[in-house]
Design a protein around this motif. Structure first.
Motif, short mmCIF file in Angstrom:
data_model
loop_
_atom_site.label_atom_id
_atom_site.label_comp_id
_atom_site.label_asym_id
_atom_site.label_seq_id
_atom_site.Cartn_x
_atom_site.Cartn_y
_atom_site.Cartn_z
N ASN A 21 0.87 -1.18 0.00
CA ASN A 21 0.00 0.00 0.00
C ASN A 21 0.90 1.22 0.00
O ASN A 21 1.80 1.32 0.83
N VAL A 22 0.64 2.15 -0.91
CA VAL A 22 1.35 3.41 -0.93
C VAL A 22 0.30 4.52 -0.87
O VAL A 22 -0.54 4.64 -1.76
N SER A 23 0.34 5.29 0.20
CA SER A 23 -0.57 6.43 0.33
C SER A 23 0.12 7.67 -0.18
O SER A 23 1.29 7.91 0.14
N VAL A 24 -0.59 8.45 -0.97
CA VAL A 24 -0.11 9.74 -1.46
C VAL A 24 -1.02 10.78 -0.81
O VAL A 24 -2.24 10.77 -1.02
N ALA A 58 -4.89 20.47 0.69
CA ALA A 58 -6.10 19.85 0.12
C ALA A 58 -6.54 20.52 -1.19
O ALA A 58 -7.23 19.90 -1.99
N ARG A 59 -6.11 21.75 -1.42
CA ARG A 59 -6.46 22.43 -2.68
C ARG A 59 -5.89 21.72 -3.89
O ARG A 59 -6.37 21.90 -5.00
N HIS A 60 -4.87 20.89 -3.70
CA HIS A 60 -4.24 20.20 -4.83
C HIS A 60 -4.82 18.81 -5.08
O HIS A 60 -4.37 18.12 -5.99
N TYR A 61 -5.82 18.43 -4.31
CA TYR A 61 -6.37 17.08 -4.44
C TYR A 61 -6.88 16.79 -5.85
O TYR A 61 -6.53 15.76 -6.44
N GLU A 62 -7.71 17.65 -6.41
CA GLU A 62 -8.28 17.39 -7.75
C GLU A 62 -7.20 17.35 -8.81
O GLU A 62 -7.27 16.55 -9.75
N HIS A 63 -6.21 18.19 -8.67
CA HIS A 63 -5.09 18.18 -9.62
C HIS A 63 -4.37 16.84 -9.56
O HIS A 63 -4.12 16.21 -10.60
N ILE A 97 -9.74 13.49 3.33
CA ILE A 97 -8.43 13.74 3.96
C ILE A 97 -7.36 14.12 2.93
O ILE A 97 -6.18 14.18 3.24
N GLY A 98 -7.80 14.35 1.69
CA GLY A 98 -6.86 14.78 0.64
C GLY A 98 -5.79 13.76 0.34
O GLY A 98 -4.62 14.09 0.23
#
Length: 103
Positions: free
Chosen positions: A19-22, A27-32, A62-63
Motif C-alpha cells: 500500500n502506498v498512500s499519497v 487539500a487544494r491540490h487534491y483534484e489536480h 483527507i486529501g
C-alpha cells in the motif's frame, strides 16, 4: 514538477502486496493530483517492480489516495531478496514522478 512538491507518502505491506498512500500537503491540490496520479501512471512509473495490478482508492475527505500494488514485493518480506523487502523505498521513488504544475 515532482509529485513530492505537492504530496508526501506512507507505505504498508502485507505479504506480496504494498500500500502506498499519497497525501496532499494542501487539500487544494487534491483534484489536480486526482487527474495526474492515476493507477496506470503509477504502474508504468514503477515498471517491472510491480508485476500485478495497481488499484487507486480515493480519500477526498483527507486529501489522499491509497494505491494497492499487487505482486510488488518480490514474494513478500520473508521471501524477497530485495534490500527493501517492505517497499518503503518505492514510496520515495514514486515521489519522483513528474506531474504538471497546478493551474
Amino acid at each position: 514538477m515532482k509529485l513530492r512538491e505537492l504530496a508526501h507518502s506512507r507505505t504498508g505491506d502485507k505479504g506480496n502486496t504494498l500500500n502506498v498512500s499519497v497525501i496532499c500537503h494542501d487539500a487544494r491540490h487534491y483534484e489536480h493530483l486526482r487527474r495526474e496520479v492515476t493507477a496506470e501512471r503509477v504502474k508504468a512509473f514503477l515498471g517491472d517492480v510491480v508485476r500485478g495490478a495497481v488499484e487507486r482508492y480515493e480519500l477526498p475527505c483527507i486529501g489522499a489516495f491509497n494505491f494497492v500494488l499487487c505482486e510488488a514485493l518480490g514474494g513478500g518480506v520473508t521471501r524477497s531478496l530485495a534490500l527493501d523487502a517492505h517497499g518503503k523505498s518505492l514510496s520515495s521513488a514514486l515521489m519522483d514522478l513528474d506531474i504538471a504544475a497546478p493551474d
